[in-house]
Design a protein around this motif. Structure first.
Motif: not given
Length: 233
Positions: A56-61
């Protein structure tokens, strides 16, 4: 939007990694203020290397930003319990409330600061022999008030936007789709066991963090009830 305005089209993609790094720092500070420097290092290490956290630290969310707000809100809450200062109370309320503005379900996390603020007022009132005019009681009320103002400040941008966009502060984007049904009690009961199984998964759940977290909360509830209630709530 701020990142785009300041850094151009590529800048928004740096927001989540930055929030993830700030979360690790906040986790270290929580561990340090509760148990000491070594505990802070271990807590930051366990969080920073978890697969779901890295994902999640790398996803655009929005998950990384919400997690960052939750962790820093907990830090300010712990700092308030230790130092009893109204700025910490204000920041605990504001940052935790902003997590709810980022992700609607996280608004439930306001139970922690609200419960502990009420607890603090009642404790001070009882210690002052039920005297609302005592200095300790007045200080506890001021701190609870500062926390309430912080919560209002953290939620204000979202409520103002919803007022402009949808006509009322309490109308959200969920009001126009069926996703809000996932917040119902019937949905919770129907999906409780699958959710618990998912939480135990090492790749797309909490994995090793779940039993460690439960053990830590149990120990805190016995030895340091206030800090234990922060994490439990």
């Amino acid at each position: 939007a701020v990142a785009y305005r300041l850094g151009g089209p590529a800048a928004p993609f740096l927001v989540n990694p930055a929030m993830a790094l700030l979360s690790v720092v906040g986790m270290y500070l929580i561990g340090q203020i509760l148990f000491g420097r070594l505990a802070g290092v271990l807590a930051a290490f366990l969080l920073g290397l978890h697969p779901i956290y890295l994902y999640y630290g790398l996803r655009p969310m929005s998950h990384a930003t919400a997690t960052c707000c939750v962790i820093w809100g907990m830090y300010f809450l712990c700092h308030w319990l230790k130092r009893r200062s109204w700025p910490s109370a204000f920041l605990a309320g504001a940052v935790t409330a902003f997590a709810g503005a980022v992700r609607s379900a996280d608004i439930l996390l306001l139970l922690a600061p609200l419960t502990l603020a009420a607890w603090g007022v009642v404790e001070a009132w009882r210690a002052a022999a039920l005297d609302w005019g005592a200095a300790g009681t007045r200080r506890a009320v001021r701190e609870a008030g500062a926390m309430g103002v912080g919560i209002a400040a953290g939620l204000a941008p979202l409520l103002f936007y919803q007022w402009l966009a949808f006509g009322a502060p309490w109308i959200t984007g969920y009001s126009f789709c069926d996703e809000s049904s996932a917040f119902s009690w019937a949905w919770f009961c129907a999906h409780l066991l699958p959710a618990l199984r998912c939480l135990l998964q090492p790749t797309y759940g909490l994995g090793y963090l779940l039993p460690l977290g439960l053990l830590g909360i149990g120990w805190l509830l016995i030895r340091r009830p206030k800090q234990g209630w922060i994490l439990l709530l």
